[in-house]
Design an enzyme around this catalytic site. Structure first.
Site, short mmCIF file in Angstrom:
data_model
loop_
_atom_site.label_atom_id
_atom_site.label_comp_id
_atom_site.label_asym_id
_atom_site.label_seq_id
_atom_site.Cartn_x
_atom_site.Cartn_y
_atom_site.Cartn_z
CG HIS A 195 -1.99 -1.11 1.10
ND1 HIS A 195 -2.78 -1.51 2.14
CD2 HIS A 195 -2.34 -1.90 0.06
CE1 HIS A 195 -3.59 -2.49 1.74
NE2 HIS A 195 -3.33 -2.75 0.48
CB CYS A 213 4.69 13.30 -14.57
SG CYS A 213 5.64 14.05 -13.23
N1 APR Z 1 -1.24 -7.59 17.57
C1 APR Z 1 -1.82 -8.26 16.52
N2 APR Z 1 -2.97 -7.86 15.93
C2 APR Z 1 -3.56 -6.76 16.43
C3 APR Z 1 -3.04 -6.01 17.51
C4 APR Z 1 -1.83 -6.48 18.08
N3 APR Z 1 -1.27 -5.84 19.12
N4 APR Z 1 -3.87 -4.96 17.77
C5 APR Z 1 -4.88 -5.05 16.86
N5 APR Z 1 -4.70 -6.12 16.07
C6 APR Z 1 -5.52 -6.58 14.95
C7 APR Z 1 -6.98 -6.24 15.05
O1 APR Z 1 -7.69 -7.25 15.74
C8 APR Z 1 -7.38 -6.19 13.56
O2 APR Z 1 -7.80 -7.48 13.12
O3 APR Z 1 -5.05 -5.89 13.81
C9 APR Z 1 -6.09 -5.83 12.84
C10 APR Z 1 -6.09 -4.44 12.24
O4 APR Z 1 -7.07 -4.45 11.22
P1 APR Z 1 -7.30 -3.12 10.35
O5 APR Z 1 -7.41 -1.95 11.27
O6 APR Z 1 -8.39 -3.42 9.39
O7 APR Z 1 -5.91 -2.91 9.57
P2 APR Z 1 -5.43 -3.68 8.27
O8 APR Z 1 -5.90 -5.09 8.25
O9 APR Z 1 -3.98 -3.45 8.16
O10 APR Z 1 -6.17 -2.86 7.10
C11 APR Z 1 -5.80 -3.18 5.78
O11 APR Z 1 -7.09 -1.27 5.03
O12 APR Z 1 -7.69 0.90 5.46
C12 APR Z 1 -6.89 0.10 4.65
O13 APR Z 1 -4.90 0.70 3.60
C13 APR Z 1 -5.44 0.42 4.85
O14 APR Z 1 -3.54 -1.07 4.86
C14 APR Z 1 -4.84 -0.85 5.41
C15 APR Z 1 -5.83 -1.92 4.96
#
Ligand code: APR
Length: 247
Positions: free
Chosen positions: A118, A129
């Protein structure tokens, strides 16, 4: 054999492992996730702040938001989970880190060859560009930074509705398909095509491990779900692995 010993045994024979991460691995570095209660998408509207339309409609608002996130990330440091993942790259020569995160904490912790699906929040480029923009972003002038070609400068983060960098995605897919053990750590696995990687790995014979205190959209596919924080579990895993090898 209990699940942990099965994981240790598979790791002891694995050559190719993948460490696929999301915002959860940076939570213990003080960086908010997106979809947790109180996360970024609970406070801000992704359509306004993380989309090309939102940027074109109000670039000042988007720049202000990225400056806010950049300030938080500038103050943050890698946590024990990031360091453990970098250490795993020293223990398995073909251990690939694939991240959805834009904070570059994996790299700060010493991970190498990190595949950023990302983009990253540190850099900027021209929307027209694609030329990298290396000057400081000065928002005080209230004039949106512009490229020599006349195009608008934007953060080098992949926004909703945009294609992921083709080379990064291809490398990620190949690593997933070749992996014997695939870790899906700190991601809700809700955003495609990134979220397809654990499934692709599983379909190609990998032992897939989810490290997440909560259930996710793909938990049912996993061979092993570790309901712990990454910064706690990963250092423990390496300790258990070294004990396993010295048995
Ligand atoms: N250790 C492991 N997992 C954790 C922790 C931790 N300390 N704290 C939170 N989590 C988990 C949550 O339970 C959740 O499932 O991390 C996950 C975060 O999920 P999201 O907030 O959806 O983030 P992500 O999966 O990276 O989102 C993917 O969505 O908004 C877009 O571009 C953005 O890259 C991002 C993509």
């Amino acid at each position: 054999m209990n699940h942990l010993s099965e994981l240790l045994s598979r790791l002891s024979t694995a050559e190719n492992i993948v460490i696929f991460t999301g915002a959860g691995v940076s939570a213990e570095s003080g960086i908010a996730t997106f979809r947790d209660p109180g996360g970024l998408w609970a406070k801000f509207n992704p359509a306004e702040l993380a989309s090309a339309d939102g940027f074109m409609a109000n670039p000042e608002r988007v720049w202000g938001w990225y400056q806010y996130r950049r300030n938080i990330i500038d103050e943050s440091s890698p946590n024990a989970g990031h360091f453990a993942m970098a250490q795993m790259q020293k223990m398995w020569h073909r251990a690939t880190v694939i991240t959805q995160n834009v904070d570059r904490l994996h790299q700060k912790a010493g991970a190498r060859g990190v595949i950023e699906l990302h983009g990253n929040i540190i850099e900027n480029h021209c929307f027209e560009c694609s030329e990298p923009y290396l000057d400081e972003i000065d928002l005080s002038s209230n004039k949106n930074p512009q490229c020599g070609c006349g195009g608008m400068i934007r953060p080098s983060v992949v926004w909703f509705g945009e294609m992921l960098p083709a080379l990064a995605m291809k490398k990620a897919e190949i690593s997933a398909m070749k992996s014997e053990v695939f870790f899906s750590i700190g991601t809700s696995a809700e955003v495609y095509p990134a979220a397809n990687l654990p499934i692709l790995a599983k379909e190609n014979g990998a032992y897939v491990v989810e490290v997440n205190p909560n259930e996710t959209a793909i938990s049912d596919y996993m061979n092993l779900c570790v309901r712990e924080n990454s910064a706690e579990f990963l250092p423990k895993l390496l300790i258990e692995y070294k004990k396993f090898l010295n048995k």
